[in-house]
Write an enzyme that holds these catalytic residues in place. Structure first.
Site, short mmCIF file in Angstrom:
data_model
loop_
_atom_site.label_atom_id
_atom_site.label_comp_id
_atom_site.label_asym_id
_atom_site.label_seq_id
_atom_site.Cartn_x
_atom_site.Cartn_y
_atom_site.Cartn_z
N HIS A 217 0.81 -1.22 0.00
CA HIS A 217 0.00 0.00 0.00
C HIS A 217 0.85 1.28 0.00
CE1 HIS A 217 -3.47 2.39 0.34
NE2 HIS A 217 -4.17 1.67 1.18
N HIS B 200 -26.85 9.77 -3.55
CA HIS B 200 -25.51 9.41 -4.00
C HIS B 200 -25.26 7.95 -3.57
CE1 HIS B 200 -21.23 9.26 -4.51
NE2 HIS B 200 -21.16 10.52 -4.89
N PRO B 201 -24.95 7.04 -4.50
CA PRO B 201 -24.83 5.62 -4.15
C PRO B 201 -23.79 5.35 -3.06
CG PRO B 201 -24.85 5.90 -6.53
CD PRO B 201 -24.75 7.27 -5.94
N ASP B 202 -22.69 6.11 -3.06
CA ASP B 202 -21.65 5.90 -2.05
C ASP B 202 -22.16 6.28 -0.65
OD1 ASP B 202 -19.23 5.52 -0.74
OD2 ASP B 202 -18.47 7.49 -1.25
N LYS C 227 -29.99 5.87 -7.75
CA LYS C 227 -29.80 7.18 -8.38
C LYS C 227 -31.10 7.95 -8.64
CE LYS C 227 -26.21 8.74 -10.30
NZ LYS C 227 -25.23 9.76 -9.95
N TYR D 219 -13.99 5.67 9.04
CA TYR D 219 -13.04 6.30 8.11
C TYR D 219 -13.48 5.93 6.70
CZ TYR D 219 -8.54 6.51 5.51
OH TYR D 219 -7.54 6.75 4.60
N LYS E 137 -26.94 0.65 -8.21
CA LYS E 137 -26.93 2.10 -8.49
C LYS E 137 -28.16 2.54 -9.29
CE LYS E 137 -24.11 3.79 -11.64
NZ LYS E 137 -22.96 4.29 -12.41
N THR F 105 -12.21 6.63 2.76
CA THR F 105 -11.19 7.22 1.90
C THR F 105 -11.82 8.15 0.89
OG1 THR F 105 -10.08 5.07 2.03
CG2 THR F 105 -9.26 6.62 0.41
#
Length: 611
Positions: A326, A414-416, A409, A438, A405, A440
């Site tokens: 990573h 927002h799908p996230d 939608k 958390y 999605k 990202t």
């Protein structure tokens, strides 16, 4: 017409010099956001204490640290880059192979390449050819620049995908990168193949052209036959799974034993990638990737080099995946390449349709380390430790196929954020408390930008979770609270992408204090800091891997936490959830099942507006 995977009018790295520098947010703004983020995790008395500590920090030492951070930012295009790499990755002493590396099952099994014994070498040859084509796009700078609308994003991490390796150090590791574009000069073009504890090398380019699948097939078949008809090798690769200082010491001893050992190490370090011919046959389907996800994160350590930026894992049953260090780059680099390969395999229906002719290419050369009893003992010990930790890891990876999605939608969600809020509710339902989270978020709009932390467990999210748990809450109340939580998360996401997050900023201020030999400011030792996830203490460590067919998995940040990676498609959500078996309070199977229930609940809560 150029294929969508190739750019003719723009060069991959052409915007690097014009990208904006990473900004330093205002101290006042970051502290305000931080105070807002800790609210779900403290009572009123604790919050008051944190508020006082924050105020004292802002009026006192924080001012001085902010000034020094701004001075640093005035001389560097990315004030965070070096600090982040060193403090988060290179100075960490824990074994990085299971704890830091990320893995991902390749999507190829979803269409033309489902698990099938006897296909390992043939499929491996085609996949390697596609990998080399992607390498060639980078060499020629023809990989399209990632953009949001017309705004270009930083592409620097793609330089680290090939011919890159982490070198262990006594107190800090380092990264060595041999990759060059064609305009910059020659670049290594050899591969290292690991099989049954042995390692071999051969060049993937012959007389100026990439080997064809039949040529790769011959090379892999030669290695496979040799390893399956002769004794197993010592498995030196397992040493890369050691605690970092110990691996650095062992490596120094290995080099001192015979100068030839250094030549072999350099061959592995500089190779395009490590190809692992793995004897295991992890099961995987388009609905359940659990077994293969676990094999990628914690599989046979004798056939991978944990410090390589890319290990291409090819299993005995013709399934694929990767294991990546990573430190040099984030998952989106590997996702981009694997999606490219997946699309190319789709186009060719998983077959090679070209010439079967094989040129007169040199056979692979075996790389044999000189070892003594001490090193053989070190290898045994490293393997024992690795297998012990690997046995403690649980990874559950399922596809939710009721909708994806395309269903979310039209509801103006927002799908996230849909997944993030569902995860908050699932955690709250299981534990009766908020879960510090958390997520990202990319900062690649800035020069050498990597990530920012978005804390999706907001006060608004918690209030919505509480309304969902309260039988007397009305439908309207739940809908209004959900909308508030959505809007809050959306704002946080936009702020983070625009360089206005607060976690990396606070991290920078802490490092300024550390470099100046100052005592750790109370802001960072306060209970609210770690309880809300600060200092890498998030209970939920999550990441959206995008809207492709490519999946990934990581281990949790903390012992009693979860690692959650997910991808979103029109018709499904695929979620990977990891936890440690030795923790009595975590259960990834239960968390995923609860998450999938909450997907239905949110979808039912929000009506689809009329068209």
């Amino acid at each position: 017409m150029a294929s969508p995977s190739e750019s003719r009018d723009e060069r991959t790295f052409q915007y690097q010099d014009t990208l904006p520098s990473l900004p330093v947010p205002s101290l006042q703004e970051s502290l305000r956001k931080y105070l807002d983020a800790v609210k779900p995790f403290v009572n009123e008395e604790e919050y008051q204490r944190t508020l006082n500590i924050s105020k004292a920090f802002e009026d006192g030492i924080g001012k001085e640290l902010q000034q020094k951070l701004e001075e640093r930012a005035s001389t560097k295009r990315n004030w965070l880059e070096e600090w982040w790499l060193n403090a988060v990755y290179l100075e960490s002493r824990v074994p990085s192979q299971i704890n830091m590396n990320f893995g991902g099952p390749a999507a190829y099994l979803e269409h033309y390449w489902p698990a099938q014994e006897g296909t390992q070498i043939e499929r491996g040859a085609i996949a390697l050819w596609q990998t080399l084509k992607f390498w060639d796009l980078l060499r020629k700078e023809k990989l399209p620049v990632h953009k949001a609308g017309n705004i270009p994003m930083d592409m620097d991490q793609f330089r680290m995908l090939f011919s890159t390796c982490k070198i262990p150090g006594i107190t800090r590791d380092s990264i060595i990168n041999y990759f060059k574009t064609e305009r910059e000069g020659s670049s290594p073009s050899h591969l290292v193949v690991m099989c049954r504890g042995r390692q071999f090398t051969f060049d993937a380019v012959h007389e100026g052209s990439i080997l064809t699948p039949p040529e790769f097939l011959r090379q892999l078949d030669y290695i496979h036959k040799m390893c399956h008809s002769e004794p197993t090798g010592p498995g030196v690769g397992v040493l890369t799974s050691e605690e970092r200082t110990r691996w650095a010491q062992i490596r120094e001893y290995l080099i001192s034993l015979d100068p030839k050992n250094l030549t072999i190490l350099e061959n592995i370090q500089s190779c395009l990638c490590v190809v692992s011919l793995d004897d295991s046959s992890p099961h995987g389907t388009a609905e359940d990737y659990s077994e293969i996800s676990l094999a990628l994160l914690a599989g046979d350590p004798t056939v991978r080099w944990g410090d390589k930026s890319y290990n291409c894992l090819i299993f005995s049953n013709g399934t694929f995946g990767s294991n990546c260090d990573h430190a040099p780059y984030d998952a989106m680099v590997a996702v981009t390449m694997c999606y490219y390969i997946d699309q190319e395999i789709m186009k060719s229906e998983g077959k090679w349709k070209g010439s079967s002719e094989v040129r007169d290419i040199p056979l692979p050369e075996e790389l044999v380390f000189t070892l003594d009893e001490k090193l053989l003992s070190d290898i045994r010990q490293a393997k024992e430790q690795y297998l012990q930790q690997a046995a403690d890891l649980q990874v559950i990876t399922y596809a939710f196929t009721s909708f994806g999605k395309a269903h979310v939608k039209p509801k103006k969600m927002h799908p996230d954020i849909f997944v993030q809020l569902a995860l908050q509710l699932a955690f709250y339902r299981l534990y009766g408390r908020p879960g510090s989270c958390y997520e990202t978020v990319t900062t690649r709009f800035f020069y050498h930008g990597r990530t920012e932390t978005m804390r999706s467990c907001t006060t608004e999210a918690v209030e919505w979770c509480q309304s969902m748990m309260n039988p007397s809450s009305s439908l309207l109340e739940r809908q209004q609270l959900l909308l508030r939580a959505f809007l809050k998360n959306n704002k946080l996401m936009n702020d983070c992408q625009a360089g206005k997050g607060f976690d990396r900023h606070l991290f920078g201020l802490l490092l300024v204090a550390k470099e100046d030999g100052l005592p750790t400011p109370e802001l960072f030792t306060d209970l609210a800091f770690s309880r809300s996830g600060g200092g890498g203490n998030f209970v939920l460590s999550t990441s959206l891997l995008g809207y492709t067919t490519v999946l990934g998995a990581v281990v949790p940040m903390i012992h009693d936490g979860y690692g959650v990676f997910y991808r979103i498609r029109d018709d499904r959500f695929v979620v990977s959830c990891s936890a440690w078996k030795s923790c009595a309070t975590t259960d990834p199977e239960k968390l995923l099942k609860t998450l999938f229930q909450t997907f239905h609940e949110i979808a039912e809560l929000v009506p689809t507006p009329p068209q």
